[in-house]
Design a protein around this motif. Structure first.
Motif, PDB file in Angstrom:
ATOM      1  N   LEU A 108       0.815  -1.215   0.000  1.00  0.00           N
ATOM      2  CA  LEU A 108       0.000   0.000   0.000  1.00  0.00           C
ATOM      3  C   LEU A 108       0.845   1.258   0.000  1.00  0.00           C
ATOM      4  CD1 LEU A 108      -2.753  -1.266   2.437  1.00  0.00           C
ATOM      5  CD2 LEU A 108      -3.154  -0.506   0.076  1.00  0.00           C
ATOM      6  N   GLU A 109       2.002   1.213   0.625  1.00  0.00           N
ATOM      7  CA  GLU A 109       2.900   2.369   0.582  1.00  0.00           C
ATOM      8  C   GLU A 109       3.415   2.609  -0.825  1.00  0.00           C
ATOM      9  OE1 GLU A 109       4.665   2.419   5.147  1.00  0.00           O
ATOM     10  OE2 GLU A 109       5.604   1.136   3.643  1.00  0.00           O
ATOM     11  N   LEU A 110       3.604   1.540  -1.592  1.00  0.00           N
ATOM     12  CA  LEU A 110       3.997   1.692  -2.994  1.00  0.00           C
ATOM     13  C   LEU A 110       2.816   2.135  -3.856  1.00  0.00           C
ATOM     14  CD1 LEU A 110       6.230  -1.490  -3.371  1.00  0.00           C
ATOM     15  CD2 LEU A 110       7.028   0.883  -3.391  1.00  0.00           C
ATOM     16  N   LEU A 111       1.641   1.636  -3.523  1.00  0.00           N
ATOM     17  CA  LEU A 111       0.440   1.990  -4.301  1.00  0.00           C
ATOM     18  C   LEU A 111       0.081   3.458  -4.129  1.00  0.00           C
ATOM     19  CD1 LEU A 111      -2.050   0.998  -5.991  1.00  0.00           C
ATOM     20  CD2 LEU A 111      -3.200   0.664  -3.775  1.00  0.00           C
ATOM     21  N   LEU A 112       0.176   3.949  -2.888  1.00  0.00           N
ATOM     22  CA  LEU A 112      -0.216   5.328  -2.581  1.00  0.00           C
ATOM     23  C   LEU A 112       0.931   6.031  -1.861  1.00  0.00           C
ATOM     24  CD1 LEU A 112      -3.831   4.521  -1.368  1.00  0.00           C
ATOM     25  CD2 LEU A 112      -3.224   5.729  -3.486  1.00  0.00           C
ATOM     26  N   PRO A 113       1.964   6.408  -2.620  1.00  0.00           N
ATOM     27  CA  PRO A 113       3.113   7.069  -1.999  1.00  0.00           C
ATOM     28  C   PRO A 113       2.893   8.557  -1.752  1.00  0.00           C
ATOM     29  CG  PRO A 113       3.482   6.825  -4.351  1.00  0.00           C
ATOM     30  CD  PRO A 113       2.178   6.158  -4.062  1.00  0.00           C
ATOM     31  N   GLY A 114       1.761   9.088  -2.226  1.00  0.00           N
ATOM     32  CA  GLY A 114       1.509  10.531  -2.199  1.00  0.00           C
ATOM     33  C   GLY A 114       1.598  11.078  -3.610  1.00  0.00           C
ATOM     34  N   ALA A 115       0.889  12.161  -3.867  1.00  0.00           N
ATOM     35  CA  ALA A 115       0.893  12.813  -5.182  1.00  0.00           C
ATOM     36  C   ALA A 115       0.405  11.879  -6.286  1.00  0.00           C
ATOM     37  CB  ALA A 115       2.283  13.353  -5.515  1.00  0.00           C
ATOM     38  N   THR A 116      -0.543  11.004  -5.968  1.00  0.00           N
ATOM     39  CA  THR A 116      -1.146  10.127  -6.976  1.00  0.00           C
ATOM     40  C   THR A 116      -2.616  10.534  -7.125  1.00  0.00           C
ATOM     41  OG1 THR A 116      -1.497   8.509  -5.201  1.00  0.00           O
ATOM     42  CG2 THR A 116       0.368   8.137  -6.683  1.00  0.00           C
ATOM     43  N   LYS A 117      -2.823  11.663  -7.791  1.00  0.00           N
ATOM     44  CA  LYS A 117      -4.177  12.187  -7.949  1.00  0.00           C
ATOM     45  C   LYS A 117      -5.043  11.207  -8.729  1.00  0.00           C
ATOM     46  CE  LYS A 117      -2.917  17.065  -7.623  1.00  0.00           C
ATOM     47  NZ  LYS A 117      -2.942  18.384  -8.308  1.00  0.00           N
ATOM     48  N   VAL A 121      -5.670  11.322  -2.149  1.00  0.00           N
ATOM     49  CA  VAL A 121      -5.187  12.373  -1.263  1.00  0.00           C
ATOM     50  C   VAL A 121      -4.175  11.792  -0.288  1.00  0.00           C
ATOM     51  CG1 VAL A 121      -5.837  14.030   0.524  1.00  0.00           C
ATOM     52  CG2 VAL A 121      -7.324  13.668  -1.461  1.00  0.00           C
ATOM     53  N   GLY A 122      -2.956  12.281  -0.358  1.00  0.00           N
ATOM     54  CA  GLY A 122      -1.944  11.837   0.584  1.00  0.00           C
ATOM     55  C   GLY A 122      -1.432  10.443   0.279  1.00  0.00           C
ATOM     56  N   SER A 123      -0.759   9.872   1.261  1.00  0.00           N
ATOM     57  CA  SER A 123      -0.137   8.561   1.115  1.00  0.00           C
ATOM     58  C   SER A 123      -0.886   7.529   1.945  1.00  0.00           C
ATOM     59  CB  SER A 123       1.321   8.637   1.582  1.00  0.00           C
ATOM     60  OG  SER A 123       1.369   8.888   2.983  1.00  0.00           O
ATOM     61  N   ALA A 124      -0.363   6.299   1.960  1.00  0.00           N
ATOM     62  CA  ALA A 124      -0.947   5.267   2.813  1.00  0.00           C
ATOM     63  C   ALA A 124      -0.845   5.650   4.286  1.00  0.00           C
ATOM     64  CB  ALA A 124      -0.273   3.926   2.564  1.00  0.00           C
ATOM     65  N   ALA A 125       0.157   6.458   4.644  1.00  0.00           N
ATOM     66  CA  ALA A 125       0.251   7.124   5.953  1.00  0.00           C
ATOM     67  C   ALA A 125       0.365   6.163   7.135  1.00  0.00           C
ATOM     68  CB  ALA A 125      -0.933   8.065   6.158  1.00  0.00           C
ATOM     69  N   PHE A 126       1.103   5.081   6.963  1.00  0.00           N
ATOM     70  CA  PHE A 126       1.379   4.186   8.088  1.00  0.00           C
ATOM     71  C   PHE A 126       2.489   4.756   8.959  1.00  0.00           C
ATOM     72  CE2 PHE A 126      -0.246   1.112   4.911  1.00  0.00           C
ATOM     73  CZ  PHE A 126      -1.298   0.589   5.654  1.00  0.00           C
ATOM     74  N   ARG A 127       2.419   4.478  10.230  1.00  0.00           N
ATOM     75  CA  ARG A 127       3.512   4.813  11.136  1.00  0.00           C
ATOM     76  C   ARG A 127       3.444   3.919  12.361  1.00  0.00           C
ATOM     77  NH1 ARG A 127       2.012   9.003  14.998  1.00  0.00           N
ATOM     78  NH2 ARG A 127      -0.154   9.652  14.697  1.00  0.00           N
ATOM     79  N   GLU A 128       4.490   3.978  13.178  1.00  0.00           N
ATOM     80  CA  GLU A 128       4.583   3.134  14.366  1.00  0.00           C
ATOM     81  C   GLU A 128       4.558   3.990  15.622  1.00  0.00           C
ATOM     82  OE1 GLU A 128       4.985  -0.309  14.348  1.00  0.00           O
ATOM     83  OE2 GLU A 128       4.810  -0.351  12.153  1.00  0.00           O
ATOM     84  N   LEU A 129       3.795   3.539  16.612  1.00  0.00           N
ATOM     85  CA  LEU A 129       3.825   4.134  17.940  1.00  0.00           C
ATOM     86  C   LEU A 129       4.458   3.135  18.907  1.00  0.00           C
ATOM     87  CD1 LEU A 129       0.234   5.677  18.057  1.00  0.00           C
ATOM     88  CD2 LEU A 129       2.383   6.881  17.622  1.00  0.00           C
TER      89      LEU A 129
END
Length: 282
Positions: free
Chosen positions: A213-222, A225-233
């Motif tokens: 998903l990070e490759l599919l939606l890296p950002g700027a893929t109109k 909106v935005g990227s896959a936006a994963f992060r770790e807490l």
């Protein structure tokens, strides 16, 4: 004569194994998609009007029944779009994730019934309008196959396939939701990511889904909106707690302000940690 299986049939069979609340059927060639008696076609939703009114009446009744209050019309529409878009995105993302095949579904090729006894998410009746695949896939010999050069080209096909289906659907829902343009496509972005991420967890492949998903939606893929936006807490015992930041809000906070989801833009990291840690042990 035996009925030939479509290029996506195996993917849908696997999906319903791990997500039995959703059923997917492909009518035989020549048979129309079902309509009436609980069914609504995607084309009817995209047309707005009485078809969309009837669809959203289900969500309005559900809110009043389950939460004992009347939701704003834009909130009802937001719930309705989510409950439609989440499973419909899976029609496209799951075959890609499992078999590297991307089917096309114009709105004329999908029908949905949310009121099926025993199926919490209902039943989808679908007829793919061709599909894209990679060189070397045995499905290249099937009718409707389009062979693309590689993984990035296939990702572009997936983004285009979702956009083809949802552009008219979002145009119909938008006025009801009091949203337009970027805000609507933010919702579509979230449905792509969160639906596949959830199903991949059921398949035991959540980490692979995150990478894909990070490759599919890296950002700027109109128009997305935005990227896959994963992060770790980091949890209370130093454990890693995966999360993501939604690009949109589902509006559930208007009913239960204290019970927002862990990916909601309104949920701070401290609250996310508490909820994610509790879910990990529960």
């Amino acid at each position: 004569m035996p009925v030939s299986r479509s290029a996506v049939a195996d993917a849908y069979a696997r999906l319903t194994e791990v997500l039995p609340g959703l059923a997917i059927t492909e009518p035989a060639t020549g048979d129309p998609l079902p309509s009436g008696a609980g069914w609504i076609t995607a084309a009817s939703l995209a047309a707005g009007g009485t078809g969309l009114d009837a669809f959203l009446a289900w969500d309005d009744a559900q809110v009043r029944r389950d939460y004992g209050q009347q939701a704003r019309p834009d909130v009802v529409a937001s719930f309705g779009l989510h409950r439609y878009a989440w499973p419909v995105c899976l029609l496209i993302t799951v075959p890609w994730f499992l078999h590297r095949r991307v089917p096309r579904f114009p709105v004329t090729h999908v029908s949905y019934n949310r009121s099926v006894p025993g199926l919490s998410m209902g039943r989808l009746a679908v007829r793919p309008d061709g599909f894209a695949c990679l060189p070397g896939d045995p499905a290249t010999a099937l009718p409707g196959a389009t062979v693309v050069a590689g993984e990035e080209a296939l990702r572009a096909e997936l983004r285009a396939a979702v956009a083809e289906h949802f552009e008219p659907v979002l145009a119909a829902f938008g006025p009801r939701m009091r949203r337009r343009g970027r805000a609507l496509w933010a919702t579509a972005t979230d449905e792509i990511v969160e639906g596949l991420w959830y199903v991949a967890g059921l398949l035991g492949e959540r980490e692979r889904a995150k990478r894909e998903l990070e490759l599919l939606l890296p950002g700027a893929t109109k128009p997305y909106v935005g990227s896959a936006a994963f992060r770790e807490l980091t949890g209370p015992n130093g454990e890693s707690l995966p999360t993501r930041d939604r690009a949109s809000c589902c509006m559930f906070y208007t009913l239960r302000p204290e019970d927002t989801c862990t990916t909601c833009p309104r949920t701070c990291d401290a609250e996310r940690v508490v909820k994610l840690a509790a879910a990990a042990v529960g």
